[in-house]
Structures are given as C-alpha cells and as structure tokens.
Design a protein around this motif. Structure first.
Motif, PDB file in Angstrom:
ATOM      1  N   THR A   1       0.933  -1.315   0.072  1.00  0.00           N
ATOM      2  CA  THR A   1       0.003   0.095   0.029  1.00  0.00           C
ATOM      3  C   THR A   1       0.829   1.153  -0.086  1.00  0.00           C
ATOM      4  O   THR A   1       0.679   2.173  -0.715  1.00  0.00           O
ATOM      5  CB  THR A   1      -0.794  -0.107   1.236  1.00  0.00           C
ATOM      6  N   ASN A   2       1.985   1.337   0.785  1.00  0.00           N
ATOM      7  CA  ASN A   2       2.542   2.296   1.046  1.00  0.00           C
ATOM      8  C   ASN A   2       3.540   2.558  -0.075  1.00  0.00           C
ATOM      9  O   ASN A   2       3.667   3.892  -0.690  1.00  0.00           O
ATOM     10  CB  ASN A   2       3.479   2.382   2.159  1.00  0.00           C
ATOM     11  N   MET A   3       4.360   1.576  -0.502  1.00  0.00           N
ATOM     12  CA  MET A   3       5.500   1.948  -1.504  1.00  0.00           C
ATOM     13  C   MET A   3       5.125   1.658  -2.868  1.00  0.00           C
ATOM     14  O   MET A   3       5.356   2.355  -3.835  1.00  0.00           O
ATOM     15  CB  MET A   3       6.692   0.965  -1.260  1.00  0.00           C
ATOM     16  N   ALA A   4       4.049   0.710  -3.225  1.00  0.00           N
ATOM     17  CA  ALA A   4       3.694   0.382  -4.508  1.00  0.00           C
ATOM     18  C   ALA A   4       2.400   1.154  -5.125  1.00  0.00           C
ATOM     19  O   ALA A   4       2.339   1.856  -5.993  1.00  0.00           O
ATOM     20  CB  ALA A   4       3.258  -1.178  -4.753  1.00  0.00           C
ATOM     21  N   VAL A   5       1.525   1.507  -4.028  1.00  0.00           N
ATOM     22  CA  VAL A   5       0.447   2.139  -4.467  1.00  0.00           C
ATOM     23  C   VAL A   5       0.603   3.651  -4.255  1.00  0.00           C
ATOM     24  O   VAL A   5       0.361   4.391  -5.346  1.00  0.00           O
ATOM     25  CB  VAL A   5      -0.939   1.401  -3.585  1.00  0.00           C
ATOM     26  N   ILE A   6       0.538   3.981  -2.917  1.00  0.00           N
ATOM     27  CA  ILE A   6       0.767   5.427  -2.725  1.00  0.00           C
ATOM     28  C   ILE A   6       2.025   6.012  -3.294  1.00  0.00           C
ATOM     29  O   ILE A   6       1.597   7.139  -4.015  1.00  0.00           O
ATOM     30  CB  ILE A   6       1.033   5.696  -0.984  1.00  0.00           C
ATOM     31  N   GLY A   7       3.021   5.387  -3.087  1.00  0.00           N
ATOM     32  CA  GLY A   7       4.406   5.928  -3.663  1.00  0.00           C
ATOM     33  C   GLY A   7       4.381   5.870  -5.297  1.00  0.00           C
ATOM     34  O   GLY A   7       4.622   6.922  -5.875  1.00  0.00           O
ATOM     35  N   VAL A   8       3.821   4.951  -5.875  1.00  0.00           N
ATOM     36  CA  VAL A   8       3.662   5.143  -7.620  1.00  0.00           C
ATOM     37  C   VAL A   8       2.679   6.030  -7.968  1.00  0.00           C
ATOM     38  O   VAL A   8       2.976   7.022  -8.903  1.00  0.00           O
ATOM     39  CB  VAL A   8       3.637   3.770  -8.097  1.00  0.00           C
ATOM     40  N   LEU A   9       1.553   6.036  -7.191  1.00  0.00           N
ATOM     41  CA  LEU A   9       0.290   6.871  -7.746  1.00  0.00           C
ATOM     42  C   LEU A   9       0.835   8.314  -7.385  1.00  0.00           C
ATOM     43  O   LEU A   9       0.503   9.224  -8.243  1.00  0.00           O
ATOM     44  CB  LEU A   9      -0.911   6.723  -7.213  1.00  0.00           C
TER      45      LEU A   9
END
Length: 237
Positions: free
Chosen positions: A118-126
């Motif tokens: 959630t933190n690095m792949a989803v929030i970070g990328v978006l």
C-alpha cells in the motif's frame, strides 16, 4: 544508541492484526486494478522495459545510503517506475519487488506485506505519477526539465508514502511509540531519504532519456523533439 532506519519496510508486529488485514485487502484490490490496467500499457517495446525497471529497482533497493549517523535509506522507486513505465505497470513492478524481498530476504514482514505494498507500490507510485504528470509541461521542454521533474516527483512520493506508514500506525499501531513520535521520525528521515531518492531517480531517468527518450512513459504522446528524434534514428538505423 545505534539506530538503523531503512526506508519504509514495516516488519511484523508494528500494527495489530485487523489493521494489517485491512491494508492487505486495500493492497489486493489496488494490485488487481493495476494488473487489469497494465495490460493496455504493455507491448513488445514496453514489456522488456518493465522487466528491466523491476530488476533495477530490486537491485538498487538492496543498497542503503547513509542519511544521518545510524540511519540509512534506500530507493523506493515509486516515481522512477511511474515515469518510465507508467503508474499501473509501476504498481505491479514494485509489488513484485516487495513480495520477493519479503519471501526470500525477510525484508519487510509477511503479515505487513499489504501495508508495505500500500505504502510503496500504491501510494508511492500513484503520488509519483500525479506529481510528474502535473509537471509534464516542464518535463517535455528539455532533458533538464525532465530530470528536475523526476527529482521533485521522487522527493514528494517518498514523503507522502511515509505518511501512509504514519496513518497505518495511527489506526492500529502496536509498536509502543506514540503516533507523534512516529510522525516526527518518519517525516524527518524521509525528507532526507527523499533527497537521495530524487538524485537516484533523476540520474536514472536522465540516462534513459539520453539514450531512448521514446521509452519514457511520461513523454508518450507529447511529440517532444527528443522522442521524435529517437524514433526517427531507430528507423534510419
């Protein structure tokens, strides 16, 4: 006292079970959406690029850089993958890296995998993508503009992703520290980590743009002189 802060990887037990389960569901839904949307972005040209970017992020994440005495950080890669392969493929790429790290290298807890995705792949990328996309006019003007956009996107995505960690801890923290302490530590450290992230991201995006700007996802459809020239050179050769 020696402390060792590595960017963002949450270990088992930092939050309670219900919170970990909640964000495992969030991560699962986001990854499912990303997998469906990524199909439209993958073709014979972008698929190899996605593989290379994933391998690059995995390798560079294994290298820590010092930010303070006793504290270090490593590349998160959110803005980097978003700029090079787009947000949906980027989410999949970072998720693959995190799953492999958790299962094979015990980097990040298994029960915390949903939180880390959630933190690095989803929030970070978006977040990295939204910042880069909002600054695309600057990015298409010159290589210097693109490098500057890459730096800013990486810095912002690192700090916002760290705030995701703080939010999750506020919801179900089980680590013994107060939310205020976690906020101050994560916020302060990740501004510094974000600067390192920005430098690595800017250098990498700049190198790709110098060789093959037509492969930079952020420049797609912009008709930039760089991208057009690269495509023409490919035909000539």
């Amino acid at each position: 006292m020696h402390t060792h802060a590595v960017a963002m990887h949450m270990s088992d037990g930092l939050v309670n079970g219900p919170t970990a389960l909640l964000f495992a569901v969030v991560a699962g839904v986001a990854l499912a959406v990303a997998l469906v949307r990524a199909r439209a972005d993958l073709d014979d040209r972008t698929a190899p690029m996605a593989g290379l970017v994933t391998a690059f992020v995995f390798a560079v994440q294994m290298i820590n850089f010092p930010i303070l005495p006793g504290a270090s950080g490593h590349l998160l890669g959110g803005a980097l993958v978003a700029i090079l392969v787009g947000p949906w493929v980027g989410i999949v790429s970072i998720s693959i890296v995190l799953v492999v790290q958790a299962l094979l290298f015990a980097d990040g807890g298994i029960t915390a995998l949903g939180l880390n995705i959630t933190n690095m792949a989803v929030i970070g990328v978006l977040v990295g993508w939204l910042v880069a996309r909002s600054l695309r006019r600057l990015a298409v003007r010159s290589k210097g503009g693109l490098v500057a956009v890459a730096f800013v996107s990486a810095l912002v995505n690192t700090v916002i992703a760290a705030m995701g960690f703080v939010l999750e801890y506020a919801i179900g923290g089980a680590g013994g520290a107060t939310t205020g302490t976690v906020f101050a530590l994560m916020g302060g450290l990740h501004v510094l980590i974000g600067i390192g992230e920005g430098v690595i991201t800017a250098a990498t995006v700049g190198a790709v743009a110098a060789a093959r700007p037509d492969l930079v996802y952020l420049l797609r459809g912009t008709g930039t002189p760089l991208a057009r020239r690269s495509a023409t050179e490919g035909i000539v050769r």
